[in-house]
Each structure stands twice: as structure tokens, then as C-alpha cells.
Design a protein around this motif. Structure first.
Motif, short mmCIF file in Angstrom:
data_model
loop_
_atom_site.label_atom_id
_atom_site.label_comp_id
_atom_site.label_asym_id
_atom_site.label_seq_id
_atom_site.Cartn_x
_atom_site.Cartn_y
_atom_site.Cartn_z
N LEU A 95 0.81 -1.21 0.00
CA LEU A 95 0.00 0.00 0.00
C LEU A 95 0.85 1.27 0.00
O LEU A 95 0.34 2.36 -0.29
CB LEU A 95 -0.94 0.00 1.20
CG LEU A 95 -2.10 -1.00 1.14
CD1 LEU A 95 -2.83 -1.06 2.47
CD2 LEU A 95 -3.08 -0.61 0.03
N LEU A 96 2.14 1.14 0.32
CA LEU A 96 3.02 2.30 0.35
C LEU A 96 3.81 2.49 -0.94
O LEU A 96 4.51 3.50 -1.08
CB LEU A 96 3.99 2.20 1.54
CG LEU A 96 3.36 2.30 2.93
CD1 LEU A 96 4.44 2.18 4.00
CD2 LEU A 96 2.59 3.61 3.08
N GLU A 97 3.73 1.55 -1.86
CA GLU A 97 4.53 1.66 -3.08
C GLU A 97 4.30 2.99 -3.82
O GLU A 97 5.28 3.65 -4.20
CB GLU A 97 4.26 0.47 -4.01
CG GLU A 97 5.08 0.46 -5.27
CD GLU A 97 6.58 0.41 -5.03
OE1 GLU A 97 7.34 0.80 -5.94
OE2 GLU A 97 7.01 0.00 -3.92
N PRO A 98 3.07 3.44 -4.01
CA PRO A 98 2.90 4.74 -4.67
C PRO A 98 3.43 5.91 -3.85
O PRO A 98 3.87 6.92 -4.41
CB PRO A 98 1.39 4.85 -4.89
CG PRO A 98 0.78 3.89 -3.92
CD PRO A 98 1.76 2.78 -3.76
N VAL A 99 3.44 5.77 -2.54
CA VAL A 99 3.96 6.83 -1.67
C VAL A 99 5.45 7.02 -1.93
O VAL A 99 5.95 8.15 -2.06
CB VAL A 99 3.70 6.50 -0.19
CG1 VAL A 99 4.49 7.44 0.73
CG2 VAL A 99 2.21 6.58 0.11
N TRP A 100 6.19 5.92 -2.01
CA TRP A 100 7.63 6.03 -2.23
C TRP A 100 7.94 6.66 -3.58
O TRP A 100 8.87 7.45 -3.71
CB TRP A 100 8.30 4.67 -2.10
CG TRP A 100 8.05 4.01 -0.78
CD1 TRP A 100 7.60 2.75 -0.56
CD2 TRP A 100 8.22 4.59 0.52
NE1 TRP A 100 7.46 2.51 0.78
CE2 TRP A 100 7.84 3.62 1.46
CE3 TRP A 100 8.63 5.85 0.96
CZ2 TRP A 100 7.87 3.87 2.83
CZ3 TRP A 100 8.66 6.09 2.34
CH2 TRP A 100 8.28 5.12 3.25
N GLY A 101 7.16 6.32 -4.59
CA GLY A 101 7.37 6.95 -5.88
C GLY A 101 7.15 8.45 -5.82
O GLY A 101 7.94 9.23 -6.39
N THR A 102 6.10 8.87 -5.10
CA THR A 102 5.83 10.30 -4.95
C THR A 102 6.97 11.02 -4.25
O THR A 102 7.44 12.08 -4.70
CB THR A 102 4.52 10.51 -4.16
OG1 THR A 102 3.43 10.00 -4.92
CG2 THR A 102 4.30 11.97 -3.84
N LEU A 103 7.43 10.46 -3.11
CA LEU A 103 8.47 11.13 -2.33
C LEU A 103 9.80 11.13 -3.07
O LEU A 103 10.55 12.12 -3.00
CB LEU A 103 8.62 10.46 -0.96
CG LEU A 103 7.40 10.54 -0.04
CD1 LEU A 103 7.72 9.93 1.33
CD2 LEU A 103 6.93 11.98 0.12
N ALA A 104 10.12 10.05 -3.77
CA ALA A 104 11.37 10.01 -4.53
C ALA A 104 11.36 11.05 -5.63
O ALA A 104 12.36 11.74 -5.87
CB ALA A 104 11.60 8.61 -5.09
N GLU A 105 10.25 11.18 -6.31
CA GLU A 105 10.14 12.15 -7.40
C GLU A 105 10.21 13.58 -6.89
O GLU A 105 10.86 14.45 -7.49
CB GLU A 105 8.82 11.93 -8.15
CG GLU A 105 8.60 12.89 -9.31
CD GLU A 105 9.58 12.68 -10.45
OE1 GLU A 105 9.82 13.64 -11.22
OE2 GLU A 105 10.13 11.55 -10.58
N ALA A 106 9.56 13.84 -5.75
CA ALA A 106 9.53 15.19 -5.20
C ALA A 106 10.81 15.57 -4.48
O ALA A 106 11.11 16.75 -4.31
CB ALA A 106 8.35 15.33 -4.24
N GLY A 107 11.55 14.57 -4.00
CA GLY A 107 12.75 14.85 -3.21
C GLY A 107 12.45 15.25 -1.79
O GLY A 107 13.32 15.79 -1.09
N THR A 108 11.23 15.00 -1.33
CA THR A 108 10.86 15.33 0.05
C THR A 108 11.42 14.29 1.00
O THR A 108 11.14 13.10 0.84
CB THR A 108 9.33 15.39 0.20
OG1 THR A 108 8.80 16.28 -0.78
CG2 THR A 108 8.94 15.87 1.59
N PRO A 109 12.21 14.68 2.01
CA PRO A 109 12.80 13.68 2.90
C PRO A 109 11.79 13.06 3.85
O PRO A 109 10.76 13.66 4.19
CB PRO A 109 13.86 14.47 3.68
CG PRO A 109 13.42 15.89 3.59
CD PRO A 109 12.68 16.03 2.29
N ILE A 110 12.10 11.83 4.28
CA ILE A 110 11.31 11.14 5.28
C ILE A 110 12.22 10.56 6.34
O ILE A 110 13.21 9.89 6.03
CB ILE A 110 10.42 10.03 4.67
CG1 ILE A 110 9.70 9.25 5.79
CG2 ILE A 110 11.22 9.11 3.76
CD1 ILE A 110 8.56 8.39 5.32
N VAL A 111 11.92 10.86 7.59
CA VAL A 111 12.64 10.28 8.73
C VAL A 111 11.95 8.96 9.08
O VAL A 111 10.75 8.94 9.35
CB VAL A 111 12.62 11.23 9.93
CG1 VAL A 111 13.31 10.59 11.14
CG2 VAL A 111 13.28 12.56 9.59
#
Length: 299
Positions: free
Chosen positions: A144-160
Motif C-alpha cells: 500500500l506504500l509503493e505509490p507513496v515512495w514513488g511520490t516522495l522520490a520524485e519530489a525529493g521530500t525527505p522522510i525520517v
């Protein structure tokens, strides 16, 4: 000297304009109270006495950070079950709108709605996300998180991401699911909380392999953490020197059982030099979060 004055003395000696702390928690009062009860009761996810030092009101805690010279900090909410991310994210948005030092933060959970609300949050200006595998009881590569990772990788928004097994491991902690996500999304700007303790080397290797991965120092170089997980391995310290541009300062304020400065002294005791300390406590976060208006600091 007060705790805040002690912290100011540290960064002033390095010629810095202050600190940027990438691991700070401010949560809605009801949820914060529940988290603190878990610490006070030494619950299943804590496993040991953990007296919280900075127990004042939220206003008093923000005032402390200001007095200590922490120029920017997130709120790092983390969803522990489906359906709560929206409430946490709205509360964090409202606080960031009122407090200039607060970096707008958000979270998500493995739920169908995440594929829609995470892109909306990125577009709306969220600066940093947080996920906690131990508390949330999920693997980082939940489908369920696979699309989330694509979004964050594309945007360059960091995640802790709290993925290490400290303070108490669960079937969801460890480096394996993080490695699987990074294999599919190598540009993901992932910040490993607590240096990945106690899987120190496994997460260090991930940072060495992926230029987009950073390590957050929170708790890792304190005597308290060493009592529970052993001190950070001496043979790994030179490799942290080689990663000078990808280690970032984090404290885990306010849920720390010692004075804020103790961890800063722990960093200095590694013996990696003042330039390393300047990058870790200031410059790397400036670059990661595009805070160039605050300025870089040299030797």
C-alpha cells in the motif's frame, strides 16, 4: 548555566548561527499524553525506565528550543493505525503556520488513501515526513506504500524513518524492508532515525550504497542509549567521517532522559573534527531542506 545556555555555548564555539534539529516531536495533546504514558510505564515498546526530562508545556518546550538556538525543527508525527494520519497532519500544519521555526511535517500509514493524500501533502508544502515501523507495526515495503515512495522520490521530500530495532525490536524492525524500498526507489531521500540502532552497520551500509540516504544522530551517542544497546561501534566511526555530508543532527527532544547538550558532546567525542560537527549540526540540514536563506557555515 541553564540547559539552553549550555547548548548555545556549543554551537557558538563552532562559529555556527545555531542548530537545525531534524528529530523533534510535537504532537496533539491527547496523543502526546498517550505517548508519554508509554514511556512512563516502560511499556512493551520502551522496555526500560525512561524519565522524560523536558516535560513542560508545548509552549515552554518551544521556548527552550528558541533559547537554545535551534533555528528550525520538525514536529514528526507518526501514525500508529489506519485513519489517524489526517488528524495528525492537520494539527502539524496548523502549528507550522503559527510558528516560523517549525518545519511543516506529516505522516502516513499503509492504507489505500495514502496514495492520494501524500501527493496532496507534498504539493501543499510539507517539508519532511515521518514513519515509525516499531509503533506502526508495518514493513516499509508494504504494498500500500509503493505509490507513496514513488511520490516522495520524485519530489525529493525527505522522510525520517524509525526502522531500527531500538529500543525494543519487533517483527517489523530491522534494515531488510528499508533495503528493499531503496532498491526500487534509489533516489528516495530517507533519513535513518537513531543511526539505525542497534543495527548500526546494516544501516551504515545502506547510507554508503545510496547517496540519498542520511543518518540521524538522535540518542545514538548518549550514555543512556549505550546502556541499552552498547556504544556505537568504534570501528564504524571512521566511516561516519567519510559520510560527513550525510549525517544530520537529531535529538529526539523532548522525550530524552538527559540534558539536551549531552548528545552534542557525544558527537564531539567521536573525534571527527569541527568541520564534521558543523556539517552534521547545520550545513547538511540546510542542504537537505533547501534552507539556504539561513546560510551555510564554514570553518
Amino acid at each position: 548555566m541553564t540547559d539552553a545556555e549550555d547548548v548555545r555555548a556549543f554551537w557558538q564555539e563552532l562559529g555556527l548561527p545555531g542548530l537545525i534539529d531534524l528529530h523533534v516531536h510535537f504532537l496533539p495533546p491527547r496523543i502526546e499524553a498517550a505517548v508519554w504514558r508509554e514511556f512512563d510505564s516502560e511499556g512493551d515498546l520502551i522496555g526500560r525506565p525512561w524519565p522524560i526530562r523536558y516535560r513542560g508545556t508545548a509552549e515552554e518546550r518551544r521556548a527552550f528550543l528558541g533559547e537554545a538556538g535551534v533555528r528550525r525543527f520538525p514536529t514528526l508525527p507518526y501514525a500508529h493505525k489506519p485513519g489517524v494520519a489526517g488528524f495528525l497532519n492537520d494539527w502539524s500544519r496548523d502549528l507550522a503556520a503559527k510558528e516560523p521555526a517549525v518545519l511543516r511535517s506529516a505522516t502516513f500509514y499503509p492504507e489505500p488513501e495514502a496514495a492520494a493524500y501524500v501527493p496532496e501533502l507534498v504539493a501543499d508544502g510539507v517539508r519532511v515526513f515521518k514513519a515509525h515501523l516499531q509503533v506502526g507495526a508495518f514493513h516499509l515495503d508494504d504494498p500500500l506504500l509503493e505509490p507513496v515512495w514513488g511520490t516522495l522520490a520524485e519530489a525529493g521530500t525527505p522522510i525520517v524513518v524509525h526502522a531500527g530495532s531500538g529500543p525494543v525490536g519487533t517483527p517489523y524492525t530491522g534494515s531488510a524492508s528499508t533495503a528493499r524500498v531503496l532498491a526500487r526507489h534509489p533516489r528516495l531521500r530517507l533519513v535513518v532515525a537513531h543511526m539505525g540502532a542497534p543495527e548500526w552497520e546494516e544501516f551504515l551500509v545502506l547510507a554508503e550504497r545510496h547517496d540519498s540516504v542520511l543518518l540521524d544522530t538522535s540518542m545514538a551517542f548518549s550514555d543512556f542509549f549505550a546502556d541499552g544497546h552498547g556504544a556505537y561501534p568504534e570501528d564504524l566511526v571512521p566511516r561516519l567521517g567519510d559520510l560527513q555530508d550525510r549525517v544530520v543532527w537529531g535529538s529526539d527532544f523532548p522525550t530524552i532522559p538527559f540534558a539536551y547538550r549531552e548528545q552534542l558532546d557525544g558527537l564531539a567525542a567521536l573525534g571527527l573534527g569541527d568541520d564534521w560537527l558543523r556539517d552534521v549540526t547545520w550545513n547538511n540540514a540546510v542542504r537537505l531542506l533547501d534552507l539556504e536563506s539561513l546560510g551555510r557555515s564554514g570553518g
